[in-house]
Design a protein around this motif. Structure first.
Motif, PDB file in Angstrom:
ATOM      1  N   HIS A 162      52.822  62.976  52.971  1.00 15.04           N
ATOM      2  CA  HIS A 162      51.714  62.474  52.158  1.00 15.04           C
ATOM      3  C   HIS A 162      51.353  63.455  51.039  1.00 15.04           C
ATOM      4  O   HIS A 162      50.973  63.029  49.937  1.00 15.04           O
ATOM      5  CB  HIS A 162      50.498  62.196  53.037  1.00 15.04           C
ATOM      6  N   ARG A 163      51.490  64.753  51.295  1.00 18.11           N
ATOM      7  CA  ARG A 163      51.216  65.731  50.235  1.00 18.11           C
ATOM      8  C   ARG A 163      52.229  65.584  49.106  1.00 18.11           C
ATOM      9  O   ARG A 163      51.879  65.656  47.914  1.00 18.11           O
ATOM     10  CB  ARG A 163      51.256  67.154  50.806  1.00 18.11           C
TER      11      ARG A 163
ATOM     12  N   ASP B 103      51.403  62.299  47.240  1.00 16.33           N
ATOM     13  CA  ASP B 103      50.186  62.442  46.442  1.00 16.33           C
ATOM     14  C   ASP B 103      50.478  63.204  45.148  1.00 16.33           C
ATOM     15  O   ASP B 103      50.035  62.818  44.054  1.00 16.33           O
ATOM     16  CB  ASP B 103      49.127  63.166  47.270  1.00 16.33           C
ATOM     17  N   THR B 104      51.254  64.269  45.261  1.00 13.13           N
ATOM     18  CA  THR B 104      51.578  65.079  44.090  1.00 13.13           C
ATOM     19  C   THR B 104      52.474  64.312  43.121  1.00 13.13           C
ATOM     20  O   THR B 104      52.252  64.320  41.904  1.00 13.13           O
ATOM     21  CB  THR B 104      52.270  66.380  44.523  1.00 13.13           C
TER      22      THR B 104
ATOM     23  N   ALA C  44      50.410  61.569  41.357  1.00 13.25           N
ATOM     24  CA  ALA C  44      49.410  62.164  40.458  1.00 13.25           C
ATOM     25  C   ALA C  44      50.052  62.763  39.216  1.00 13.25           C
ATOM     26  O   ALA C  44      49.459  62.746  38.124  1.00 13.25           O
ATOM     27  CB  ALA C  44      48.612  63.234  41.194  1.00 13.25           C
TER      28      ALA C  44
ATOM     29  N   TYR D 240      47.413  58.053  44.609  1.00 12.03           N
ATOM     30  CA  TYR D 240      48.120  57.698  45.832  1.00 12.03           C
ATOM     31  C   TYR D 240      47.086  57.275  46.864  1.00 12.03           C
ATOM     32  O   TYR D 240      46.238  58.073  47.268  1.00 12.03           O
ATOM     33  CB  TYR D 240      48.926  58.891  46.334  1.00 12.03           C
ATOM     34  N   ASP D 241      47.134  56.026  47.259  1.00  9.47           N
ATOM     35  CA  ASP D 241      46.118  55.446  48.149  1.00  9.47           C
ATOM     36  C   ASP D 241      46.823  54.792  49.334  1.00  9.47           C
ATOM     37  O   ASP D 241      47.020  53.587  49.361  1.00  9.47           O
ATOM     38  CB  ASP D 241      45.296  54.422  47.361  1.00  9.47           C
TER      39      ASP D 241
END
Length: 556
Positions: A97-98, A101-102, A105, A171-172
């Motif tokens: 997930h990290r 997310d990156t 984004a 990121y959802d």
């Protein structure tokens, strides 16, 4: 008694660690001359500061740890909740997930389609290349989200609803009504067990519900990656023929669409990414484009994912080269550093040539895609054939390249915690994803037959370097003869596409790279002054200049 008091001789500890290579951490993955020059040349130079920021993040100790953990802790399928309700969800490690997310984004997914600046897709390709120094599995849903937008535009009403969310930089995760989320991810469901790439044999059916544009799908897909995406483009047989549908995991009323995940694939590599077999049973989907035109619609998505595959394979090769170079710069053997041994320099220089050729081609294809989207018909024709050529060749070169880079580390490279086995397992995937080698080679023939302007665009590109290198001229002449001879062309399609790729790479390097790089590439790949393994560059090759360029900006 006196002998008992004699001090024991000094001995070294049995586990002193000497002559081991320090970990490659906190480096700039964008410190790549071919990548940076390609960014500027193809119109994305305005994004250089952002590229360098993402490159430093990709090479950071934190991001490299996320990559390792996302692959070590594989996704887990949960078909039911504790009460027996069907949920069909996949759980991922927090490091996955990290990474996601990156990547979202930083613009790796669909946000580029909301950016009208010339060079936006070039900037996307360059930042994708740099961020791919982390790991490839999470890139699957990111790239599919990038690729879905042009296909979805075939149905403007659906695009109006979903495109603003597909182009979000948020990121959802989690399954909720798509229109209630801050950002969406998209996947694709094309292949089935009986046909694979031959999607016209698909048996999944789509029956109109009576509601405008709505259908009920029934069938089973064989490879659908990233099943926790919010929406999918799916091929199914409608009354009017094979058609494309938008299938959400959660319906507008909040109920779960039928998306039964039968199992996750146990794959050679790409471990962080869940690849699944979903079953549709009265699954709701909305038609995208006309009935019977499903392949034509979804090919818009495939063209973008194939570009991403070429970029990703070039990035994987660069990452393998960086790891190999780091090792030989620090490891001593036979009286000196490995980097100073002539044969090791030859091997590393040969790998550097291949890496630069792959990256330069990938960036040229990104530039072509960008200019085609801004209305350049010549670039549109070049993109049509160039992406298929690039996808075929660069992804084919990656496995052997990665094996040679791994060998530079010796036995240490065969150990999991070196990171090289993960690259090695990953390397073959891109030659399969979005069409195997045969599928892409035949697609090149299809383009030549149906769109003759594609061959003209390729030959016009090669004509720019006529007279600059005798090996390149001879290869271009040979290509002209091969194109004119259509007898048995299908059986030699791979031979033809390989020649196209090598002449194109040679032409690009002659125009844009230093003479040491271009001359060595053309002499070996086109002139035949090369063995059957890496490390067989001729004595005339300037390995010092090649390596200085390839390793500039990396930790010494």
């Amino acid at each position: 008694m006196a002998s008992m008091l004699t001090p024991a001789p000094q001995r070294s500890a049995t586990h002193d660690v000497t002559n081991q290579v320090p970990p490659l951490l906190d480096y700039d993955a964008a410190a790549d001359a071919a990548l940076l020059e390609g960014l500027r040349r193809e119109g994305g130079g305005w994004a250089e500061a952002e590229l360098r920021r993402i490159g430093r993040k990709a090479g950071s100790a934190e991001a490299q740890q996320w990559s390792e953990e996302a692959n070590r802790f594989a996704p887990v399928l949960r078909t039911h909740d504790r009460y027996g309700n069907r949920i069909d969800e996949v759980e991922f490690h927090h490091s996955y997930h990290r990474l996601m997310d990156t990547a979202v984004a930083d613009g790796g997914a669909g946000s580029v389609w909301a950016d009208d600046r010339p060079g936006a897709h070039v900037a996307w390709a360059a930042t994708t290349h740099a961020w791919s120094h982390t790991e490839a599995g999470h890139g699957c849903p990111v790239i599919m989200t990038y690729a879905v937008v042009p296909a979805l535009r075939n149905e403007p009403a659906l695009a109006a609803i979903y495109e603003p969310l597909l182009t979000s930089r948020i990121y959802d995760p989690g399954l909720r009504v798509p229109t209630t989320k801050r950002g969406l991810l998209a996947g694709m469901g094309m292949t089935e067990k009986q046909g694979g790439s031959d999607v016209r044999t698909n048996t999944t059916t789509a029956t109109p519900t009576g509601e405008p544009g709505a259908y009920c799908l029934r069938g089973h897909k064989w490879f659908t990656s990233a099943p926790m995406c919010d929406v999918f483009l799916v091929l199914a047989q409608a009354p009017g023929g094979l058609s494309c549908f938008l299938v959400p995991r959660i319906l507008p009323d909040g109920t779960r669409n039928t998306f039964r995940i039968q199992r996750l694939k146990d794959k050679l590599g790409n471990r962080s990414n869940a690849s699944s077999e979903p079953e549709f049973d009265d699954t709701v989907g909305w038609l995208v484009g006309p009935e019977g035109r499903g392949v034509r619609v979804i090919i818009e998505m495939v063209a973008s994912t194939r570009l991403a595959v070429a970029v990703g394979s070039a990035a994987l090769m660069r990452k393998a080269l960086v790891e190999a170079a780091h090792h030989v710069r620090h490891r001593s053997a036979f009286g000196g550093l490995l980097i100073d041994k002539p044969l090791m320099r030859n091997v590393l220089s040969d790998l550097a040539l291949e890496s630069e050729a792959a990256t330069t081609l990938a960036m040229r294809l990104a530039g072509s895609a960008d200019r085609a989207l801004h209305g350049d018909d010549g670039e549109r024709a070049f993109r049509r054939i160039g992406v298929a050529i690039g996808k075929y060749w660069v992804s084919k070169r990656a496995p052997g390249f990665t094996a040679e880079a791994l060998e530079c580390l010796g036995g240490n490279g065969y150990v999991e915690d070196s990171g090289m086995p993960r690259l090695y397992r990953e390397a073959p995937l891109n030659s399969i994803w979005e069409g195997s080698g045969n599928v892409n080679a035949l697609d090149v023939l299809r383009a030549l037959g149906r769109e003759p302007e594609t061959a003209q665009a390729l030959l016009a590109e090669l004509a720019l370097t006529r007279g600059a290198d005798r090996h390149l001229d001879a290869a271009t002449d040979r290509l002209g003869r091969e194109l004119a001879d259509t007898d048995g062309i299908e059986g030699r399609a791979r031979r033809l596409v390989e020649l196209m790729a090598l002449t194109l790479q040679g032409s690009l390097l002659v125009r844009h790279s230093p003479a040491a790089v271009a001359d060595a590439f053309c002499a070996t790949r086109l002139g035949g002054d090369w063995g059957h393994a890496y490390g067989t560059l001729p004595a005339a090759a300037d390995t010092g200049a090649i390596l200085d360029r390839a390793l500039s900006g990396l930790p010494a």
